[in-house]
Write an enzyme that holds these catalytic residues in place. Structure first.
Site: not given
Ligand code: COA
Length: 378
Positions: A157
């Site tokens: 990125c």
């Molecule tokens: N729909 C519904 N529920 C979902 C889901 C979806 N598509 N994806 C995950 N969940 C659920 C998970 O299973 C989890 O359930 P649980 O609490 O029962 O275990 C819950 O939602 C939370 O999941 P989590 O992965 O912890 O979500 P989050 O709030 O951390 O959000 C991201 C996920 C990826 C959006 C976030 O962590 C993020 O953006 N992180 C940084 C990403 C980034 O910048 N990456 C860089 C790439 S260059």
């Protein structure tokens, strides 16, 4: 040393849009088919049933509402779940080069430059379509640049900001007069569309930047580069193991680790403070503080990440005018994200305004570029 400007930008937007509703419908249909096909293993608790995705979750967790892609049909087909690209012969322009030519031509025109002015092409992106010949050399030829050199570089990125530092240094040291940077990001090809934790994250796009010496620049909307600062710190929390040795390790190209994998929560917790600290130190080294910055063009991965970085920098919420958001429309476009924000939201600022472009992502890697709007140069 020569003073350097970003004299213009260009943007190629992929032709098709996938809304969250379309994405979730496709994923849920895939999950239902998977669960039906594996009903016995699931009943025997040998396999965990796939849960449904939801539009609400995606919007709350990421701020993304849609994304542009090159091939929507392949991505949304529950039996395929990946884009379908037709193979092109060696005598045809490749897909990544085609995107770069579109964005690059736009940037050249906006800078008032022609291919004859370009000394170097840097193709900086998180994935290259092939290892060699370098994409940049193909782009150089396709744009009709008959002189100079081109090379590819990948810092995920942060590829665009790292390329900016290389371009700025070449111009400062007079080894080049005008450099074209292109960031063709085909993120749909490395995204696991069958994984509900991340299937909403990425989109396809290409950005371009013309960087040149201040003396002789004629663009109406040029930004002088006051400083660049790069940092890396190794982490496995964003990783993709696909590579030229995959076949020697007898890996299946469909293996999950041959695609983008992340520990999203950890990335969030670790990268936000690193980025805010990096920006503050960079500004301090130029006798500036975050309050002196009129606009932050931040990497566009997740809305809450940008809000947290804004709070750490300013001690309050940054407004959308101070830290514009484009990820709602484009999703995460890897290295192109902060450049799209700059492209879309820089023309309205006044001469003398200071802005900061900052990327952060896999590596971990962070790159910042502090710029000041020029008076009209001529
Ligand atoms: N729909 C519904 N529920 C979902 C889901 C979806 N598509 N994806 C995950 N969940 C659920 C998970 O299973 C989890 O359930 P649980 O609490 O029962 O275990 C819950 O939602 C939370 O999941 P989590 O992965 O912890 O979500 P989050 O709030 O951390 O959000 C991201 C996920 C990826 C959006 C976030 O962590 C993020 O953006 N992180 C940084 C990403 C980034 O910048 N990456 C860089 C790439 S260059």
């Amino acid at each position: 040393m020569n003073r350097v400007v970003i004299s213009a930008t260009g943007l190629y937007t992929a032709p098709q849009v996938i809304t969250n509703a379309e994405l979730v419908a496709s994923y849920n249909s895939f999950a239902a088919q998977f669960n039906a096909a594996h009903a016995q293993e699931i009943a025997a608790e040998a396999l965990i049933a796939l849960e449904e995705s939801s539009v609400d979750f995606i919007e709350k967790a990421s701020g993304i509402t849609r994304r542009y892609v090159i091939d929507k049909a392949g991505v949304l087909d529950p039996r395929r779940m990946r884009p379908k690209f037709s193979r092109r012969g060696n005598d045809e322009v490749s897909l990544q080069a085609e995107m770069a030519v579109a964005a690059g031509s736009q940037a050249l025109a906006a800078a008032g430059r022609t291919p004859a002015d370009i000394d170097a092409v840097i193709c900086a992106a998180s994935n290259m379509q092939r290892p060699y010949p370098a994409m940049a050399i193909e782009i150089q030829k396709a744009l009709g640049i008959g002189q100079g050199y081109g090379f590819d570089m990948n810092v995920a990125c942060s590829s665009a900001t790292f390329a900016l530092e290389l371009a700025v240094n070449a111009l400062r040291c007079a080894t080049a007069r005008t450099v074209l940077i292109v960031n063709p990001e085909i993120c749909s090809a490395h995204l696991a569309w069958q994984d509900r934790d991340c299937h909403f994250i990425f989109g396809d796009v290409c950005t371009a930047l013309v960087v040149e010496r201040l003396d002789g620049a004629t663009a109406a909307n040029a930004w002088e580069v006051l400083g660049t600062r790069l940092a890396t710190s190794f982490s496995n929390n964003i990783r993709n193991n696909a590579g030229f040795m995959s076949r020697c390790e007898d890996r299946d190209p469909a293996d999950r680790d041959q695609l983008f994998v992340q520990e999203g929560r950890r990335v969030f917790k670790e990268v936000c403070p690193m980025a805010a600290d990096h920006i503050t130190r960079h500004l301090a080294s130029l006798d500036l503080s975050p309050a002196d910055v009129r606009r932050f063009w931040l990497h566009q991965a997740n809305l809450a990440m940008n809000q947290l970085i804004g709070r750490r920098l300013l001690g309050r919420e940054a407004t959308s005018d101070e830290a514009p958001v484009i990820l709602d429309e484009f999703a995460n476009t890897a290295s192109a994200g902060s450049i799209i924000a700059f492209h879309r939201h820089s023309a309205d600022l006044a001469a003398g305004d200071v802005g900061l472009i900052c990327s952060f992502g896999a590596g971990y890697s962070i790159g910042s570029v502090v710029v000041r709007k020029c008076s009209v140069v001529a």
